[in-house]
Write an enzyme that holds these catalytic residues in place. Structure first.
Site, PDB file in Angstrom:
ATOM      1  N   SER A 233       0.828  -1.196   0.000  1.00  0.00           N
ATOM      2  CA  SER A 233       0.000   0.000   0.000  1.00  0.00           C
ATOM      3  C   SER A 233       0.869   1.255   0.000  1.00  0.00           C
ATOM      4  O   SER A 233       1.656   1.449  -0.916  1.00  0.00           O
ATOM      5  CB  SER A 233      -0.969  -0.033   1.187  1.00  0.00           C
ATOM      6  OG  SER A 233      -1.969   0.951   1.074  1.00  0.00           O
ATOM      7  N   GLU A 359      -9.508  -3.970  -4.594  1.00  0.00           N
ATOM      8  CA  GLU A 359      -8.765  -2.952  -3.860  1.00  0.00           C
ATOM      9  C   GLU A 359      -9.660  -1.835  -3.328  1.00  0.00           C
ATOM     10  O   GLU A 359      -9.380  -1.233  -2.297  1.00  0.00           O
ATOM     11  CB  GLU A 359      -7.686  -2.336  -4.760  1.00  0.00           C
ATOM     12  CG  GLU A 359      -6.534  -3.254  -5.115  1.00  0.00           C
ATOM     13  CD  GLU A 359      -5.527  -3.413  -3.994  1.00  0.00           C
ATOM     14  OE1 GLU A 359      -5.747  -2.846  -2.896  1.00  0.00           O
ATOM     15  OE2 GLU A 359      -4.516  -4.100  -4.203  1.00  0.00           O
ATOM     16  N   HIS A 469      -8.333  -4.891   0.011  1.00  0.00           N
ATOM     17  CA  HIS A 469      -7.007  -4.283   0.169  1.00  0.00           C
ATOM     18  C   HIS A 469      -6.335  -4.816   1.431  1.00  0.00           C
ATOM     19  O   HIS A 469      -6.921  -4.798   2.507  1.00  0.00           O
ATOM     20  CB  HIS A 469      -7.162  -2.760   0.252  1.00  0.00           C
ATOM     21  CG  HIS A 469      -5.882  -2.013   0.362  1.00  0.00           C
ATOM     22  ND1 HIS A 469      -4.975  -1.930  -0.660  1.00  0.00           N
ATOM     23  CD2 HIS A 469      -5.351  -1.291   1.393  1.00  0.00           C
ATOM     24  CE1 HIS A 469      -3.947  -1.196  -0.276  1.00  0.00           C
ATOM     25  NE2 HIS A 469      -4.146  -0.792   0.969  1.00  0.00           N
TER      26      HIS A 469
END
Length: 550
Positions: A233, A359, A469
């Site tokens: 990330s 995501e 995510h």
């Protein structure tokens, strides 16, 4: 705790310092004239934690580039991680029913403010094979934590299993995790910041940790010429931006990159963060100062943090249009990152990069009040592309339709719709910040350097979130296939090896994705698919992002 919740939070693992027994010898290491006492974490690993790699960024050093740490002297207790850098307070969307339970369990258990934080935070942690010596010359993996550039700490991740697995594979590596400044303390925006040359401080912190590694890692058994930077990330985005710094010159600080859910993002000049700088100045009483940046250096910590916490969090309505994030500052980033990619100013190093299928789902829970096509268009126009024409907004809305079956979680048909526009927004956000930038990055570098790509489609059974995510992090920290792929890559600059399925390279002509999914009865499936999904939509999205960066 339910199996569902365990699955959700399995993507992150808490670091635990486990001392084997009272009689276990204390490992020590000498840096300059300083003696660091670590901990025998397991029979075959030693950990040295909380080592300062730069001077504390406090007082007049607040909002300044990191200062090289002075030579060490005396004795140091290296048995516990240092505090996290100042965090932005987490604000979770108010939901109902089972969704509230899922999200509350996820965020309370793993993202709540339970890690101590302080401004004096620039420390790093090293986990090494117990038998590694200064002559071992082992490859090094440096982990950059996640957190949307607004919070995060290496204490959430346990690198011991990775080092243990590397020993089992007869490919021992050194694991380093570092702190870097986040939110307003690390990514302040505004013209004042540009003029002072102090933009992107969190990225500068990472660079300083890399310089420290070059100087000292050999004493732990590492080879300074074999460093791979790796993150997830915000950490993965950071890896990509380190590849763009200095016109792509690595300065010999690293030889490869490994990115999980993060690529060069479509961000613009640092002045795009002016609003948040002004709000911070007003909230701290510095508005009347001749030099507002100098004033901010004198504000009491608690007052400054409170003003920072009043800014939008990444689970707020504007979501991934972050208040605090890396932007072009003329120093670390000399242009929009995607423009730098187009200009070829990228480090010529091999890399691995990948995303989770869904995501955007977690980040779209704050926009459930958007329920009509008109409201979706207004959201895009006001939040994502406020200077774009109606025709441009219409182009985006046409390739991200309200048809539930085309939304995220992908592959769920008309199901998993929290609101009439939820799956549409999730699809758009996931592509805008993750999938489209990754594909753009990989196509731009096709044929120029070795690269591999993956797609995580596991945890599809998680209601409303799907392969959300961070759901791939468990695969690497808990001895999954990605653990072996990572160790192979860090060691040989190629993820392939005898313990895992063959992973072909990625190119524009053959966009191979190593895809991880859940088969029948929970059996893990690993197969190669093609990176061709939502091609038209991502092409239009990328062109618009280049014209209207955040």
């Amino acid at each position: 705790m339910t199996l569902l919740t365990l699955g959700l939070i399995g993507g992150l693992v808490l670091h635990a310092n486990v001392v084997l027994s009272a009689t276990t010898p204390t490992p020590t290491i000498v840096l300059d004239d300083g003696t660091f006492s670590g901990v025998a974490t397991t029979i075959d690993t030693h950990s040295f934690l909380g080592i300062p790699f730069a001077e504390p960024p406090v007082g007049d050093l607040r909002f300044r580039l990191p200062t090289k740490v002075a030579p060490y002297g005396g004795t140091y207790d290296a048995t516990a991680m240092g505090p996290a850098c100042p965090q932005q307070t987490v604000v979770v969307p108010i939901l109902t029913g089972v969704v509230q339970k899922i999200v509350s369990d996820l965020w309370e258990e793993w993202y709540s403010q339970k890690y101590p934080s302080a401004e004096d935070c620039l420390t790093l942690n090293i986990i090494k094979p117990a038998n590694a010596t200064a002559d071992s010359k082992l490859p090094v993996a440096m982990w950059l934590f996640a957190g949307g550039f607004e919070f995060g700490t290496p204490a959430r991740y346990d690198g011991v299993p990775i080092v243990q697995r590397s020993i089992e594979m007869d490919q021992p590596i050194i694991y380093i995790s570092i702190n870097y400044r986040v939110s307003a303390f690390g990514f302040l925006g505004g013209k004042e910041v540009r003029e002072a040359g102090v933009g992107n401080l969190g990225l500068h912190d990472q660079r300083e940790a890399l310089r420290w590694t070059q100087k000292y890692i050999h004493l732990f058994g590492g080879d300074p010429s074999k460093v791979t930077i790796w993150g997830e990330s915000a950490g993965a985005i950071s890896v990509s931006l380190q590849m763009l710094a200095n016109g792509g010159d690595t300065e010999g600080l690293f030889r490869a990159g490994y990115m999980q859910s993060g690529s060069p993002v479509p961000v613009g000049p640092i002045e795009n963060g002016q609003k948040y700088y002004n709000d911070l100045v007003a909230g701290t009483g510095c508005a009347g100062a001749t030099d507002t940046l100098a004033c901010l250096r004198t504000v009491p910590y608690t007052k400054l943090k409170a003003a920072q916490d009043a800014s939008p969090f990444f689970l707020s309505y504007q979501s991934l249009v972050l208040a605090w994030l890396p932007r072009e500052d003329g120093v670390f980033l000399t242009d929009n990152p995607q423009r730098l990619v187009q200009q070829g100013k990228v480090a010529n190093v091999p890399f691995v990069t990948g995303d989770c299928d869904d995501e955007g789902t977690v980040f779209s829970l704050s926009t459930l009040n958007i329920t009509t096509d008109k409201e979706f268009s207004e959201y895009i126009a006001s939040v994502w592309a406020p200077t774009a024409s109606k025709a441009t907004v219409d182009a985006l809305t046409s390739v991200y339709p309200s048809d539930l079956s085309s939304g995220s979680p992908f592959g769920t048909g008309i199901l998993q719709a929290l609101s009439p526009q939820y799956k549409r927004i999730a699809s758009f956000q996931g592509d805008a910040v993750f999938h489209a930038p990754r594909r753009f990055f990989q196509h731009a570098l096709s044929g120029k350097q070795n690269q591999w790509a993956y797609l995580n489609k596991r945890f599809k059974a998680v209601p409303f979130l799907g392969s959300f995510h961070t759901s791939d992090v468990r695969n690497v920290f808990n001895k999954g296939e990605l653990t072996d792929y990572l160790i192979n890559f860090v060691t040989n600059l190629d993820p392939n090896g005898p313990t895992v399925p063959a992973w072909p390279q990625y190119s524009a002509e053959k966009p191979n994705l190593m895809t991880f999914s859940d088969g029948l009865f929970g059996k893990a499936v690993t197969e190669v698919t093609q990176d061709t999904f939502r091609g038209e939509a991502m092409g239009i999205l990328t062109n618009i992002s280049l014209e209207f960066p955040i």
